[in-house]
Structure formats: C-alpha cells, structure tokens
Design a protein around this motif. Structure first.
Motif, PDB file in Angstrom:
ATOM      1  N   LEU A   1       0.809  -1.221   0.000  1.00 54.94           N
ATOM      2  CA  LEU A   1       0.000   0.000   0.000  1.00 54.94           C
ATOM      3  C   LEU A   1       0.845   1.275   0.000  1.00 54.94           C
ATOM      4  O   LEU A   1       0.334   2.348  -0.339  1.00 54.94           O
ATOM      5  CB  LEU A   1      -0.923   0.003   1.224  1.00 54.94           C
ATOM      6  CG  LEU A   1      -1.995  -1.085   1.267  1.00 54.94           C
ATOM      7  CD1 LEU A   1      -2.694  -1.079   2.619  1.00 54.94           C
ATOM      8  CD2 LEU A   1      -3.009  -0.901   0.145  1.00 54.94           C
ATOM      9  N   ARG A   2       2.092   1.174   0.385  1.00 53.75           N
ATOM     10  CA  ARG A   2       2.932   2.354   0.563  1.00 53.75           C
ATOM     11  C   ARG A   2       2.929   3.310  -0.640  1.00 53.75           C
ATOM     12  O   ARG A   2       2.835   4.530  -0.467  1.00 53.75           O
ATOM     13  CB  ARG A   2       4.370   1.935   0.880  1.00 53.75           C
ATOM     14  CG  ARG A   2       5.269   3.098   1.307  1.00 53.75           C
ATOM     15  CD  ARG A   2       6.721   2.634   1.432  1.00 53.75           C
ATOM     16  NE  ARG A   2       6.872   1.547   2.382  1.00 53.75           N
ATOM     17  CZ  ARG A   2       6.987   1.723   3.696  1.00 53.75           C
ATOM     18  NH1 ARG A   2       6.969   2.946   4.199  1.00 53.75           N
ATOM     19  NH2 ARG A   2       7.120   0.677   4.499  1.00 53.75           N
ATOM     20  N   PRO A   3       3.021   2.821  -1.886  1.00 52.43           N
ATOM     21  CA  PRO A   3       3.074   3.749  -3.024  1.00 52.43           C
ATOM     22  C   PRO A   3       1.763   4.475  -3.304  1.00 52.43           C
ATOM     23  O   PRO A   3       1.734   5.378  -4.155  1.00 52.43           O
ATOM     24  CB  PRO A   3       3.437   2.829  -4.205  1.00 52.43           C
ATOM     25  CG  PRO A   3       3.946   1.574  -3.602  1.00 52.43           C
ATOM     26  CD  PRO A   3       3.215   1.421  -2.315  1.00 52.43           C
ATOM     27  N   TYR A   4       0.667   4.107  -2.617  1.00 50.71           N
ATOM     28  CA  TYR A   4      -0.650   4.637  -2.961  1.00 50.71           C
ATOM     29  C   TYR A   4      -1.319   5.420  -1.842  1.00 50.71           C
ATOM     30  O   TYR A   4      -2.427   5.943  -2.035  1.00 50.71           O
ATOM     31  CB  TYR A   4      -1.579   3.478  -3.357  1.00 50.71           C
ATOM     32  CG  TYR A   4      -1.000   2.586  -4.412  1.00 50.71           C
ATOM     33  CD1 TYR A   4      -0.844   3.024  -5.726  1.00 50.71           C
ATOM     34  CD2 TYR A   4      -0.590   1.286  -4.098  1.00 50.71           C
ATOM     35  CE1 TYR A   4      -0.298   2.199  -6.699  1.00 50.71           C
ATOM     36  CE2 TYR A   4      -0.049   0.456  -5.060  1.00 50.71           C
ATOM     37  CZ  TYR A   4       0.099   0.918  -6.358  1.00 50.71           C
ATOM     38  OH  TYR A   4       0.640   0.091  -7.314  1.00 50.71           O
ATOM     39  N   GLU A   5      -0.691   5.503  -0.673  1.00 45.32           N
ATOM     40  CA  GLU A   5      -1.351   6.110   0.477  1.00 45.32           C
ATOM     41  C   GLU A   5      -0.475   7.172   1.127  1.00 45.32           C
ATOM     42  O   GLU A   5       0.745   7.178   0.945  1.00 45.32           O
ATOM     43  CB  GLU A   5      -1.677   5.037   1.522  1.00 45.32           C
ATOM     44  CG  GLU A   5      -2.676   4.008   1.068  1.00 45.32           C
ATOM     45  CD  GLU A   5      -3.105   3.107   2.218  1.00 45.32           C
ATOM     46  OE1 GLU A   5      -4.151   2.451   2.076  1.00 45.32           O
ATOM     47  OE2 GLU A   5      -2.412   3.059   3.251  1.00 45.32           O
ATOM     48  N   PRO A   6      -1.094   8.063   1.925  1.00 41.51           N
ATOM     49  CA  PRO A   6      -0.296   8.958   2.761  1.00 41.51           C
ATOM     50  C   PRO A   6       0.607   8.150   3.685  1.00 41.51           C
ATOM     51  O   PRO A   6       0.292   7.016   4.062  1.00 41.51           O
ATOM     52  CB  PRO A   6      -1.349   9.736   3.560  1.00 41.51           C
ATOM     53  CG  PRO A   6      -2.586   9.657   2.719  1.00 41.51           C
ATOM     54  CD  PRO A   6      -2.534   8.316   2.043  1.00 41.51           C
ATOM     55  N   ARG A   7       1.738   8.733   4.052  1.00 41.37           N
ATOM     56  CA  ARG A   7       2.715   8.012   4.869  1.00 41.37           C
ATOM     57  C   ARG A   7       2.140   7.657   6.239  1.00 41.37           C
ATOM     58  O   ARG A   7       1.479   8.477   6.872  1.00 41.37           O
ATOM     59  CB  ARG A   7       3.971   8.868   5.028  1.00 41.37           C
ATOM     60  CG  ARG A   7       5.094   8.217   5.816  1.00 41.37           C
ATOM     61  CD  ARG A   7       6.328   9.102   5.809  1.00 41.37           C
ATOM     62  NE  ARG A   7       6.909   9.179   4.467  1.00 41.37           N
ATOM     63  CZ  ARG A   7       7.847  10.067   4.127  1.00 41.37           C
ATOM     64  NH1 ARG A   7       8.277  10.948   5.001  1.00 41.37           N
ATOM     65  NH2 ARG A   7       8.334  10.061   2.898  1.00 41.37           N
TER      66      ARG A   7
ATOM     67  N   LEU B   1      -2.448  15.109  -4.312  1.00 38.61           N
ATOM     68  CA  LEU B   1      -2.478  14.554  -2.963  1.00 38.61           C
ATOM     69  C   LEU B   1      -1.062  14.194  -2.524  1.00 38.61           C
ATOM     70  O   LEU B   1      -0.215  13.853  -3.350  1.00 38.61           O
ATOM     71  CB  LEU B   1      -3.354  13.295  -2.912  1.00 38.61           C
ATOM     72  CG  LEU B   1      -4.854  13.469  -3.159  1.00 38.61           C
ATOM     73  CD1 LEU B   1      -5.526  12.107  -3.216  1.00 38.61           C
ATOM     74  CD2 LEU B   1      -5.491  14.338  -2.091  1.00 38.61           C
ATOM     75  N   GLN B   2      -0.861  14.233  -1.208  1.00 34.23           N
ATOM     76  CA  GLN B   2       0.435  13.831  -0.663  1.00 34.23           C
ATOM     77  C   GLN B   2       0.436  12.327  -0.425  1.00 34.23           C
ATOM     78  O   GLN B   2      -0.285  11.820   0.441  1.00 34.23           O
ATOM     79  CB  GLN B   2       0.735  14.577   0.628  1.00 34.23           C
ATOM     80  CG  GLN B   2       2.184  14.452   1.060  1.00 34.23           C
ATOM     81  CD  GLN B   2       2.492  15.296   2.279  1.00 34.23           C
ATOM     82  OE1 GLN B   2       2.120  14.893   3.379  1.00 34.23           O
ATOM     83  NE2 GLN B   2       3.142  16.430   2.092  1.00 34.23           N
ATOM     84  N   ILE B   3       1.233  11.607  -1.199  1.00 35.24           N
ATOM     85  CA  ILE B   3       1.296  10.155  -1.153  1.00 35.24           C
ATOM     86  C   ILE B   3       2.705   9.732  -0.754  1.00 35.24           C
ATOM     87  O   ILE B   3       3.680  10.116  -1.406  1.00 35.24           O
ATOM     88  CB  ILE B   3       0.924   9.537  -2.517  1.00 35.24           C
ATOM     89  CG1 ILE B   3      -0.474   9.983  -2.960  1.00 35.24           C
ATOM     90  CG2 ILE B   3       1.024   8.017  -2.463  1.00 35.24           C
ATOM     91  CD1 ILE B   3      -1.594   9.532  -2.055  1.00 35.24           C
ATOM     92  N   ASN B   4       2.796   8.953   0.321  1.00 32.73           N
ATOM     93  CA  ASN B   4       4.085   8.475   0.804  1.00 32.73           C
ATOM     94  C   ASN B   4       5.096   9.614   0.959  1.00 32.73           C
ATOM     95  O   ASN B   4       6.275   9.489   0.614  1.00 32.73           O
ATOM     96  CB  ASN B   4       4.645   7.386  -0.125  1.00 32.73           C
ATOM     97  CG  ASN B   4       5.788   6.608   0.505  1.00 32.73           C
ATOM     98  OD1 ASN B   4       5.892   6.514   1.720  1.00 32.73           O
ATOM     99  ND2 ASN B   4       6.655   6.067  -0.337  1.00 32.73           N
ATOM    100  N   GLY B   5       4.615  10.756   1.452  1.00 31.94           N
ATOM    101  CA  GLY B   5       5.488  11.884   1.737  1.00 31.94           C
ATOM    102  C   GLY B   5       5.779  12.798   0.570  1.00 31.94           C
ATOM    103  O   GLY B   5       6.543  13.768   0.724  1.00 31.94           O
ATOM    104  N   ARG B   6       5.192  12.555  -0.583  1.00 39.27           N
ATOM    105  CA  ARG B   6       5.433  13.396  -1.766  1.00 39.27           C
ATOM    106  C   ARG B   6       4.111  13.831  -2.375  1.00 39.27           C
ATOM    107  O   ARG B   6       3.133  13.082  -2.372  1.00 39.27           O
ATOM    108  CB  ARG B   6       6.231  12.624  -2.826  1.00 39.27           C
ATOM    109  CG  ARG B   6       7.621  12.227  -2.417  1.00 39.27           C
ATOM    110  CD  ARG B   6       8.302  11.455  -3.526  1.00 39.27           C
ATOM    111  NE  ARG B   6       8.266  12.195  -4.790  1.00 39.27           N
ATOM    112  CZ  ARG B   6       8.709  11.704  -5.946  1.00 39.27           C
ATOM    113  NH1 ARG B   6       9.184  10.462  -6.007  1.00 39.27           N
ATOM    114  NH2 ARG B   6       8.652  12.432  -7.040  1.00 39.27           N
ATOM    115  N   TRP B   7       4.071  15.055  -2.917  1.00 37.45           N
ATOM    116  CA  TRP B   7       2.894  15.521  -3.632  1.00 37.45           C
ATOM    117  C   TRP B   7       2.883  14.884  -5.012  1.00 37.45           C
ATOM    118  O   TRP B   7       3.844  15.010  -5.777  1.00 37.45           O
ATOM    119  CB  TRP B   7       2.893  17.051  -3.750  1.00 37.45           C
ATOM    120  CG  TRP B   7       2.657  17.710  -2.422  1.00 37.45           C
ATOM    121  CD1 TRP B   7       3.578  18.260  -1.597  1.00 37.45           C
ATOM    122  CD2 TRP B   7       1.389  17.846  -1.777  1.00 37.45           C
ATOM    123  NE1 TRP B   7       2.978  18.742  -0.458  1.00 37.45           N
ATOM    124  CE2 TRP B   7       1.627  18.502  -0.544  1.00 37.45           C
ATOM    125  CE3 TRP B   7       0.084  17.485  -2.095  1.00 37.45           C
ATOM    126  CZ2 TRP B   7       0.617  18.799   0.357  1.00 37.45           C
ATOM    127  CZ3 TRP B   7      -0.919  17.785  -1.206  1.00 37.45           C
ATOM    128  CH2 TRP B   7      -0.655  18.424   0.000  1.00 37.45           C
TER     129      TRP B   7
END
Length: 209
Positions: A43-49, A174-180
């Motif tokens: 899930l990490r590449p698709y969700e907020p950290r 959206l901010q995903i895994n620490g990146r916009w």
C-alpha cells in the motif's frame, strides 16, 4: 441492502454477492491490524505516509469513534469490506466516502484500499458497485469524484467497470508516501449511472423475448 435513513451508525450495512460493507467496529481491530501490517509495503506507493504507531489500538479506537460521529453528522462514511461465503467474514479492504457536500454541489469523494493478498480478484470492483447505489439512492447525491495515480492501472479498471469516466488531471493533487503526486480525476454522475442501469435492464429483458 439496508438503507439507513434514520438508523444508528452501526447498522449501516451493504451487501453484494461476495462482499459485505459495514462501519468499523472495535471487534475488527485484530483483523484490521494484521491486514494493514501485512500489506504495508504493497500500500505504501498509494497512500499517505503511516507507521506502526498508526496501527495502535488507541489510534484505531479513535478511528471507530470518528467514523460513527461522521455518519451521524452526514459528512463521511467509512466502510470495511468483508469477504463472505465462508464460515467467518474476512476483512479484505476498505472504502471511504468523504467530504459529502449538499446544497448546489451534492457530491462525494470516493477512496478505497485493498489488502495485498486480496487484490486482483474483482472484490474492489464489486465493492464499489455496491456502494454506488447507496450514494445515489440512499444518500441522494448527484456526483461521485475519485482520483488515482497515473500508473495505477488496477484502480482505473475498478472505476471504469463501474461507469466512471476520466474528467481531468490534477498536478500535485495529494500527498502520497510523503510526496505531492499528480492524479487522474474520474467522475460518475447520477444521470450516467441511471442510463447504464436502463441499458443493462434492456439487455437482461431481451434474453427472454
């Protein structure tokens, strides 16, 4: 399906052929913790950290309370997705209906996640298909918004199979895994959904003519 017009939040339950959707409860904690922990890298590449601290029972209890409060206020719906048909219901993922807007807007934002071992089996496509009538008929909204990362082909297929169409592209959405991250924007209107249902009814009826 059960339409919760004026019922307590815990009774909001939606059923499909293989899946059941309902609000999270405290008794789901162990299954939720295990599923999220085991699917973290997936899930990490698709969700907020998020970290292991976000899986704590105390944090989960706050989520459950907030989910019930949001339903009572009519602003958001958080559903867990369970696979049915066996001896016990099995938690496989979740769907969120967030930022419900009334008055002139009448729309909601749709989001979802699926555990790694249950992805690619059509369960999310079915779950979204179950929640769409709830949005248009029970909540009486007019439009559903959804967004996905440009490379997430599986998410595109889930939406397209449920009648969503691409409507735009949002830079740094959206901010995903620490990146916009950029996102593809999809939408489904009540008119498009009703037209598709009429077409399906015509096809089904023609089989018996």
């Amino acid at each position: 399906m059960f339409w919760p017009w004026s019922s307590p939040a815990p009774l909001v339950t939606l059923r499909g052929q293989r899946v059941l959707l309902r609000l999270p409860q405290m008794r789901d904690y162990e299954a939720w913790h295990r599923l999220r922990r085991d699917s973290q890298e997936f899930l990490r590449p698709y969700e907020p950290r998020w970290t292991e601290l976000d899986l704590a029972r105390r944090v989960y209890a706050m989520r459950v309370r907030r989910a019930r409060q949001e339903v009572e206020e009519g602003t958001d719906y958080t559903f867990f997705i369970f696979l049915t048909g066996g001896r016990h219901e099995q938690l496989v993922g979740g769907i969120t209906l967030s930022n419900i807007r009334r008055r002139a807007a009448q729309f909601v934002s749709l989001g979802y996640w699926m555990g790694q071992n249950h992805a690619g089996k059509g369960l999310m496509t079915e779950a979204v298909g179950v929640v769409v009538p709830f949005i248009f008929e029970a909540l009486d909204l007019h439009r559903i918004h959804a967004a996905f990362l440009p490379g997430n082909i599986a998410s595109r297929r889930v939406l397209e199979k449920n009648g969503f169409v691409e409507e735009g592209f949002a830079e740094n959405y959206l901010q995903i895994n620490g990146r916009w991250e950029d996102h593809v924007l999809m939408g489904l209107t009540r008119e498009r959904w009703e037209l598709a249902r009429l077409g399906q009814r015509h096809i089904d009826h023609s089989r018996f003519v």
